[in-house]
Design an enzyme around this catalytic site. Structure first.
Site, mmCIF file in Angstrom:
data_model
loop_
_atom_site.group_PDB
_atom_site.id
_atom_site.type_symbol
_atom_site.label_atom_id
_atom_site.label_comp_id
_atom_site.label_asym_id
_atom_site.label_seq_id
_atom_site.Cartn_x
_atom_site.Cartn_y
_atom_site.Cartn_z
ATOM 1 N N GLU A 199 0.830 -1.211 0.000
ATOM 2 C CA GLU A 199 0.000 0.000 0.000
ATOM 3 C C GLU A 199 0.862 1.258 0.000
ATOM 4 O O GLU A 199 0.683 2.149 -0.841
ATOM 5 C CB GLU A 199 -0.926 0.010 1.213
ATOM 6 N N ASP A 203 1.144 4.033 -3.060
ATOM 7 C CA ASP A 203 0.680 5.412 -2.859
ATOM 8 C C ASP A 203 1.798 6.418 -3.109
ATOM 9 O O ASP A 203 1.621 7.413 -3.826
ATOM 10 C CB ASP A 203 0.164 5.586 -1.437
ATOM 11 N N SER A 486 -6.981 1.814 -4.326
ATOM 12 C CA SER A 486 -5.807 2.300 -3.601
ATOM 13 C C SER A 486 -4.875 3.059 -4.545
ATOM 14 O O SER A 486 -4.156 3.964 -4.112
ATOM 15 C CB SER A 486 -5.046 1.136 -2.975
ATOM 16 N N ASP A 527 -16.206 11.044 -19.249
ATOM 17 C CA ASP A 527 -17.307 10.150 -18.888
ATOM 18 C C ASP A 527 -16.963 8.701 -19.239
ATOM 19 O O ASP A 527 -16.486 8.406 -20.336
ATOM 20 C CB ASP A 527 -18.575 10.582 -19.632
ATOM 21 N N GLY A 546 -23.085 10.000 -17.986
ATOM 22 C CA GLY A 546 -23.258 10.827 -16.803
ATOM 23 C C GLY A 546 -22.776 10.097 -15.558
ATOM 24 O O GLY A 546 -21.997 9.151 -15.632
ATOM 25 N N ASP A 548 -22.624 7.597 -12.469
ATOM 26 C CA ASP A 548 -23.113 6.250 -12.170
ATOM 27 C C ASP A 548 -22.398 5.742 -10.919
ATOM 28 O O ASP A 548 -21.313 6.229 -10.577
ATOM 29 C CB ASP A 548 -22.889 5.301 -13.354
#
Length: 569
Positions: A199, A203, A486, A527, A546, A548
């Site tokens: 992780e 990051d 992540s 989109d 749009g 969702d």
């Protein structure tokens, strides 16, 4: 805020709170706890009381139902000390951590470095720049700031960061994040591997590479004994918030346990202008009052000019199966395009299910996603005062440089994008038009109230998305693939950080809370209209034109976003 302690008999407490207490036994650990299923506070006192304990709080996650006994149980490493769910988010097996992929040999790395046409199978910083329309950063703004949050025992490996930057971002080679420990946060080195370094490496390798030379602050939260929760992190920016920590969920500092941190971090730091967190819990793991109190604190940070970003969750653990995988190379002839590259295949995890691939049964316990049940939204992703980020992927065989159409879809490789509707938070007004249009579209979910909150009045998530598949990271000196929201969160956070940079160069302030602006101007996003997020024995929600509940408003379009935010004061 302060604690008020009251000595009372069970009968007195039941009469006072209009409830009935019972003993509950954890089916796996045998741990006993006294609790109740609900309680009442007089209306004129509610505004003065955040919560009462012991009541509905549990020190461990709800046990799986007995009908689930044939399925794999949670690993004990997730909660080895019987601590609250909220303060175990950094533990391996907690469910919201990234999912590992292939370990690659050097030939794959060389191919990726020489051709951007491989972004459908291996994502690098340059792939993200091409996808979202921004180039390498040239110069940082002196007052700009970007924070990444990690929870001990998750820890970076500096040698891995140096190797990653040498390959993909040479100007960052040798640099470290600004270390800002919270509640005894430490970069532990005793436990290593993907479960402990995957992780943090993911990051920081990508956040630091994308915004370099902008410094990145690492908020390393929690000691190695007690651990820490999102509340512990928030305490570092607001001294008054510290006094409301819940001992059944949060780390209580000073930590009186042997080897624990003996200090506190209440109000120690000024928050960065963008803060990205790639961890999450299930909304069901905490009480509504607990979640609401925390959510209000995110609202305060937004008003102070900080953009709070959380991954929407990608839910579930992945099973690993040994195999011989391949890496397609456009530099070779068609018959020679398969070169042995890796050793692992990962099974999909579920998008509308919760951490550990679990859904909610009718009696309120967790059951495996394959058994169906109610959708299990994440938290803090459902808080209306944060920006929740889902995951996309480059479509298979898509060549970014020559693709005339949208090159991405909702992530369906290894993980599915977390998304859905809250069972706690009402729909914010800024989102009402977008969500209404989704329900009126052909993608309207064919589910009932038994499966999700279909009131059309609930907070929908995610808000936006970014690529979350096939990220190449350096771990233990090797190039390994990583998957999950992540990855999406720090990528989106990097885009906002660079927008803040340009505003500051022009003498303007940071953008702060961005959701209202994004929903009012959906055209500044790319989109995403393909893909879904299956789970709970359903096909999940479908991506649509749009907004969702799979990819939100879409992925960042940096040129359009920059133009819009630069037009604001």
């Amino acid at each position: 805020m302060n604690w008020m302690h009251l000595d009372a008999t069970v009968r007195e407490a039941e009469r006072l709170l209009q409830t009935r207490y019972k003993f509950y036994k954890h089916t796996e650990t045998g741990q006993m706890q006294i609790a109740c299923q609900g309680y009442s506070i007089p209306a004129h006192l509610r505004q003065h009381i955040d919560f009462v304990t012991p009541t509905v709080h549990f020190d461990a996650k709800p046990a799986k139902s007995k009908q689930n006994s044939g399925h794999q149980k949670r690993q004990s490493s997730q909660n080895p000390k019987g601590v609250g769910v909220a303060r175990s988010i950094g533990m391996p097996g907690s469910g919201s951590l990234p999912k590992p992929g292939r370990i690659m040999d050097e030939s794959g790395l060389i191919l990726q470095k020489t051709s951007m046409e491989l972004c459908s199978v291996l994502i690098t910083p340059d792939c993200l720049r091409m996808l979202y329309g921004f180039g390498p950063n040239n110069a940082s703004a002196p007052n700009n700031s970007y924070g990444i949050v990690e929870y001990t025992p998750q820890a970076l490996v500096q040698k891995d960061l140096d190797q990653f930057f040498t390959i993909f971002q040479p100007d960052a080679a040798g640099k470290s994040p600004i270390f800002a420990p919270i509640d005894g946060g430490v970069i532990q080195t005793e436990q290593t591997g993907f479960d402990f370094n995957g992780e943090s490496n993911l990051d920081l390798e990508y956040a630091m590479a994308l915004v370099s030379p902008q410094p990145v602050t690492l908020y390393q939260t929690g000691d190695t004994v007690m651990g820490a929760s999102f509340n512990n992190f928030l305490n570092a920016f607001d001294q008054s918030y510290c006094s409301g920590d819940d001992p059944t969920q949060d780390g209580i500092y000073p930590d009186k346990m042997p080897g624990g941190f003996q200090g506190t971090s209440c109000g120690n730091y000024t928050p960065a202008f963008v803060i990205s967190t790639s961890y999450s819990s299930n909304e069901m793991d905490v009480t509504p009052a607990y979640a609401q109190r925390q959510c209000n604190e995110y609202m305060k940070l937004g008003l102070m000019g900080t953009t709070i970003i959380y991954s929407s969750g990608d839910f579930g653990g992945c099973s690993l199966i040994p195999l011989s995988s391949t890496f397609p190379s456009p530099l070779k002839k068609e018959k020679e395009r398969e070169k042995p590259m890796g050793v692992l295949l990962l099974i999909f995890s579920s998008g509308v299910a919760g951490n550990n691939d679990e859904c909610i049964s009718r009696n309120g316990t967790y059951i495996d996603s394959a058994q169906g049940g109610r959708f299990n939204p994440s938290f803090p992703g459902t808080c209306p005062y944060i920006t929740s980020v889902g995951a996309t992927q480059v479509k298979n065989t898509t060549m970014l440089a020559s693709s005339p159409t949208q090159p991405e879809m909702a992530c369906e490789t290894v993980i599915f994008s977390g998304g859905g509707f809250s069972n706690v938070f009402q729909m914010p007004s800024y989102q009402s038009k977008a969500v209404s249009q989704y329900f009126e579209s052909s993608a309207t979910p064919r589910f009932t109230a038994q499966q999700f909150n279909d009131s059309r009045q609930a907070r929908g998530f995610p808000d936006v998305s970014a690529n979350g598949a096939n990220y190449g990271i350096i771990l233990n000196g090797s190039l390994q693939m990583s998957f999950g929201t992540s990855a999406s969160a720090p990528t989106f956070g990097s885009v906002i950080t660079m927008i803040n940079q340009e505003r500051m160069k022009a003498g303007k302030g940071p953008v702060g809370f961005i959701n209202e602006a994004l929903y009012a101007n959906p055209g500044i996003m790319n989109d995403i209209t393909e893909g879904s997020n299956p789970g709970c024995n359903t096909k999940g929600f479908q991506a649509a034109k749009g907004w969702d509940p799979v990819t939100g408003l879409g992925t960042p379009n940096y040129p359009k976003m920059l133009e819009y935010f630069m037009s604001l004061k």
